[in-house]
Design a protein around this motif. Sequence first.
Motif, PDB file in Angstrom:
ATOM      1  N   PHE A 236       0.847  -1.197   0.000  1.00  0.00           N
ATOM      2  CA  PHE A 236       0.000   0.000   0.000  1.00  0.00           C
ATOM      3  C   PHE A 236       0.887   1.254   0.000  1.00  0.00           C
ATOM      4  O   PHE A 236       1.781   1.388   0.840  1.00  0.00           O
ATOM      5  N   PHE A 237       0.587   2.145  -0.917  1.00  0.00           N
ATOM      6  CA  PHE A 237       1.245   3.462  -0.967  1.00  0.00           C
ATOM      7  C   PHE A 237       0.161   4.500  -0.606  1.00  0.00           C
ATOM      8  O   PHE A 237      -0.789   4.713  -1.382  1.00  0.00           O
ATOM      9  N   LYS A 238       0.309   5.100   0.561  1.00  0.00           N
ATOM     10  CA  LYS A 238      -0.707   6.033   1.043  1.00  0.00           C
ATOM     11  C   LYS A 238      -0.060   7.315   1.522  1.00  0.00           C
ATOM     12  O   LYS A 238       0.918   7.274   2.305  1.00  0.00           O
ATOM     13  N   LEU A 239      -0.582   8.434   1.066  1.00  0.00           N
ATOM     14  CA  LEU A 239      -0.060   9.740   1.476  1.00  0.00           C
ATOM     15  C   LEU A 239      -0.696  10.171   2.769  1.00  0.00           C
ATOM     16  O   LEU A 239      -1.888   9.931   3.016  1.00  0.00           O
ATOM     17  N   GLN A 240       0.120  10.796   3.619  1.00  0.00           N
ATOM     18  CA  GLN A 240      -0.393  11.296   4.903  1.00  0.00           C
ATOM     19  C   GLN A 240      -1.007  12.660   4.688  1.00  0.00           C
ATOM     20  O   GLN A 240      -0.394  13.561   4.143  1.00  0.00           O
TER      21      GLN A 240
END
Length: 242
Positions: A236-240
């Motif tokens: 998973f690539f998730k931006l904060q």
Amino acid sequence: MKPKKNPELEIGRNSSLYFAIGLNIMLLISWQALEYKTYDKELASIDILDVEEEIEEDIPIIKLNTPPPPPPPVAVTESIEIVEDVEDIEETVIESTETNQDDAIKDVIVRVEDVNVEEIEEDVEVPFAAIENVPVYPGCEGKSKKEMKDCFQKKIQEHVMKNFQYPDTALELRIQGRVSVIFVIDSKGHTTNVRSRGPDKILETEAERIIKLLPKMIPGKQRGKSVKVSYAVPIFFKLQTS
């Protein structure tokens, strides 16, 4: 009192007619004066065309050293020698190879020892969920089958977290999402055939890079033989968001 002038001799009676005629004559004279062309006789010259006699060049005759023609064919005379027929020629009889009911069939007994059986190694790829003995990740040796399976999955997750790097280009473009990576651990324990599917090529490339860093493992076994094992892991690539 009587007028002194004679009305029949009035000068101004046809003045408009005379004016129009005079105007036309002046216009005609002016147009002819404008259209009149003169030529300077001193600058005029008569060109003289001088035609010189054409000179014909003599082409030299060059003799080439050509090979002589081939000699005429030599007439070949054939000599025919008559030989008496003194040898007897035997005629060859071609027999039929077809079989009929009268021909006996030989009983041939084939033994099991006489049959050569070649073993063919099958390149089998078994899913991780169906493999008998899962591949052994370094550090998971000496455990039961279930513990090895749980240890393998845990080590894969730790490897992903350790080597995870969010690509700078994806950060600038605000790209995020899930990347599914499928890879194969071959019969020698190497990680091969890495494939991925995600929302963007940048994330797919990074996910494949992480999986290709996996260490060499003990290959999985099916029925006692080392086989290829396929495994899938999501990254998973998730931006904060602040």
